[in-house]
Design a protein around this motif. Sequence first.
Motif, PDB file in Angstrom:
ATOM      1  N   ALA A 172       0.956  -1.073   0.016  1.00 42.98           N
ATOM      2  CA  ALA A 172      -0.120  -0.019  -0.103  1.00 42.98           C
ATOM      3  C   ALA A 172       0.818   1.145   0.099  1.00 42.98           C
ATOM      4  O   ALA A 172       0.695   2.390  -0.839  1.00 42.98           O
ATOM      5  N   ARG A 173       1.947   1.284   0.845  1.00 39.72           N
ATOM      6  CA  ARG A 173       3.047   2.392   0.880  1.00 39.72           C
ATOM      7  C   ARG A 173       3.492   2.677  -0.430  1.00 39.72           C
ATOM      8  O   ARG A 173       3.710   3.736  -0.978  1.00 39.72           O
ATOM      9  N   TYR A 174       4.026   1.321  -1.143  1.00 41.37           N
ATOM     10  CA  TYR A 174       4.759   1.571  -2.316  1.00 41.37           C
ATOM     11  C   TYR A 174       3.757   2.213  -3.393  1.00 41.37           C
ATOM     12  O   TYR A 174       4.129   2.941  -4.345  1.00 41.37           O
ATOM     13  N   ARG A 175       2.572   1.659  -3.396  1.00 37.34           N
ATOM     14  CA  ARG A 175       1.606   1.925  -4.292  1.00 37.34           C
ATOM     15  C   ARG A 175       1.459   3.446  -4.291  1.00 37.34           C
ATOM     16  O   ARG A 175       1.550   4.228  -5.303  1.00 37.34           O
ATOM     17  N   GLU A 176       1.492   3.980  -3.452  1.00 40.00           N
ATOM     18  CA  GLU A 176       1.315   5.579  -3.136  1.00 40.00           C
ATOM     19  C   GLU A 176       2.345   6.139  -3.537  1.00 40.00           C
ATOM     20  O   GLU A 176       2.684   7.290  -4.314  1.00 40.00           O
ATOM     21  N   ALA A 177       3.776   5.591  -2.984  1.00 39.75           N
ATOM     22  CA  ALA A 177       5.120   6.247  -3.497  1.00 39.75           C
ATOM     23  C   ALA A 177       4.984   6.269  -5.076  1.00 39.75           C
ATOM     24  O   ALA A 177       5.517   7.349  -5.733  1.00 39.75           O
ATOM     25  N   LEU A 178       5.038   5.174  -5.567  1.00 36.96           N
ATOM     26  CA  LEU A 178       4.918   4.826  -7.192  1.00 36.96           C
ATOM     27  C   LEU A 178       3.987   5.796  -7.871  1.00 36.96           C
ATOM     28  O   LEU A 178       4.257   6.825  -8.894  1.00 36.96           O
ATOM     29  N   ARG A 179       2.771   6.137  -7.390  1.00 36.88           N
ATOM     30  CA  ARG A 179       1.713   6.916  -8.015  1.00 36.88           C
ATOM     31  C   ARG A 179       2.185   8.544  -7.881  1.00 36.88           C
ATOM     32  O   ARG A 179       1.977   9.230  -9.046  1.00 36.88           O
ATOM     33  N   ALA A 180       2.654   8.510  -6.961  1.00 36.05           N
ATOM     34  CA  ALA A 180       3.123  10.024  -6.451  1.00 36.05           C
ATOM     35  C   ALA A 180       4.372  10.368  -7.554  1.00 36.05           C
ATOM     36  O   ALA A 180       4.518  11.439  -7.994  1.00 36.05           O
ATOM     37  N   TYR A 181       5.268   9.314  -7.839  1.00 37.97           N
ATOM     38  CA  TYR A 181       6.228   9.553  -8.740  1.00 37.97           C
ATOM     39  C   TYR A 181       5.912   9.592 -10.237  1.00 37.97           C
ATOM     40  O   TYR A 181       6.430  10.301 -10.786  1.00 37.97           O
ATOM     41  N   LEU A 182       5.009   8.679 -10.615  1.00 36.61           N
ATOM     42  CA  LEU A 182       4.338   8.963 -11.793  1.00 36.61           C
ATOM     43  C   LEU A 182       3.267   9.915 -12.116  1.00 36.61           C
ATOM     44  O   LEU A 182       3.211  10.307 -13.469  1.00 36.61           O
ATOM     45  N   GLU A 183       2.579  10.218 -11.413  1.00 37.09           N
ATOM     46  CA  GLU A 183       1.504  11.175 -11.459  1.00 37.09           C
ATOM     47  C   GLU A 183       1.987  12.456 -12.263  1.00 37.09           C
ATOM     48  O   GLU A 183       1.362  12.774 -13.449  1.00 37.09           O
ATOM     49  N   PRO A 184       3.115  13.171 -11.962  1.00 40.36           N
ATOM     50  CA  PRO A 184       3.731  14.318 -12.851  1.00 40.36           C
ATOM     51  C   PRO A 184       4.103  13.894 -14.332  1.00 40.36           C
ATOM     52  O   PRO A 184       3.961  14.616 -15.217  1.00 40.36           O
ATOM     53  N   LYS A 185       4.282  12.689 -14.570  1.00 41.78           N
ATOM     54  CA  LYS A 185       4.677  12.254 -15.784  1.00 41.78           C
ATOM     55  C   LYS A 185       3.544  11.393 -16.542  1.00 41.78           C
ATOM     56  O   LYS A 185       3.869  10.709 -17.477  1.00 41.78           O
ATOM     57  N   LYS A 186       2.395  11.622 -16.043  1.00 40.36           N
ATOM     58  CA  LYS A 186       1.179  10.936 -16.405  1.00 40.36           C
ATOM     59  C   LYS A 186       0.994  11.031 -18.131  1.00 40.36           C
ATOM     60  O   LYS A 186       0.920  10.037 -18.874  1.00 40.36           O
TER      61      LYS A 186
END
Length: 427
Positions: A172-186
């Motif tokens: 769950a923590r990693y999912r959020e971290a990855l989402r936060a990292y990829l969101e700006p590159k969406k």
Amino acid sequence: MTLRPVKGMNDILPDEVGRWHELEAVLRRELELSGYAEIRTPFLESLDLFVRSIGDTTEIVEKQMFSFQRGDETIALRPEGTAGVARAYVGHALHAKEPVSRLYYLGPMFRAEQPQRGRYRQFWQAGAEVYGDPGPGVDAEMIDMLVGILHALGIENLEVCVNSLGSQGTRARYREALRAYLEPKKSALSEHAQKRLEDNPLRILDSKNPKDRDAVQGAPSILDLLEPDDLAHWEGLKRALTALGTPFVVSPELVRGLDYYTRTLFEIRSTAGELGTQNAVLGGGRYDGMVEELGGPKTPAVGFAMGLERVLLAMPKRAAAERPRCFIAPLGERAATEALLIARELRQAGVPALADTRGGSLKSLLRRADSIGARLCLVLGDTELERGVVALKDLVEKSQSDVPRAEVVARTVAALSRPPGSAATPA
Ligand code: ATP
Ligand code: MG
């Protein structure tokens, strides 16, 4: 019109089957030496089983299932073996019979993918599962066993990739971290990955699309976010592999296409033989949540699946063991019946024998004996029948002798047991 097999499905002809037998024999022997017992589950399962275990946002369930409706049931051809074995494990309450179960399977799987070398729509897998042992010792033992099996098959140049996906909290923590990292590159992601960003961002790590591959470069590593229990398990796995002397590469980008994995994840690749780009010969990992998900008690589990076509592409082509064969060439109708009797007697003595009763000249019969690779040819015509003998021709030694009918089996067995070249004394 010539009928062809369905796209992505292959016939395996008799001259290739020898290598399959060799591979299957090694697998069965090695798995049984490690305490695994075979389980055979159906090729067809309810589609729902795979949706629940593999996950509905995975490539397999989204795109690769062969399924059909039958009455009010949706049935699927199994795309992998773990889900069916887990269903059987729960359904037959194997957990109540023994604290640890070691099961293996071997059989065809079905996935509607784009066929290419090493990737088919029907392909064979051998796999094994251990239920009831939380690891990480057993995970390391399994990886080490697999390296041993691949070496026994003559496959070198192995790369063992390992990773940990942690348990629910870590995920769950990693999912959020990855989402936060990829969101700006969406906007740089593929359309499919943009969707996965919402429901299953880990899948993006597994994407083969170059856009997604670029975007995930530099993404946070799950190994930096492991919670204490998961970290202890991961460190334990590396320690055990090191103690066993199994070389491995830590691969934080390894996710693999099934959602059920927890903690240990591994893949073995090889650059040997004719593998080319489909170089993953096997993959596996831990799936501590599946048994419970399917209605059983909380049970830790770990398993692997090996693609047999890929193993065969990586295996060196050894010369097939020469099989001594005996060909029987009757000349005429009376001899034909006698030939059938001789063939039966030889088979009863364990000698592979083939009688050709189509009729034909001695010359054509000898040609046939040659073409099937027979070592011996037994010739009988009217003259031989009257004299109570059979002419025994050694096609390799190029020798011939008359053998009394009553001694045919014994003399044939004796001749086949002589290595060619150790010249027999003609009777
Ligand atoms: P890949 O990344 O190559 O698609 P996968 O992650 O889908 O593999 P698994 O589902 O873990 O693979 O299956 C385990 C093994 O089964 C693979 O390592 C491979 O050797 C074999 N395999 C998977 N799909 C195919 C296929 N379509 N044809 C032949 N072998 C396959
Ligand atoms: Mg795949």
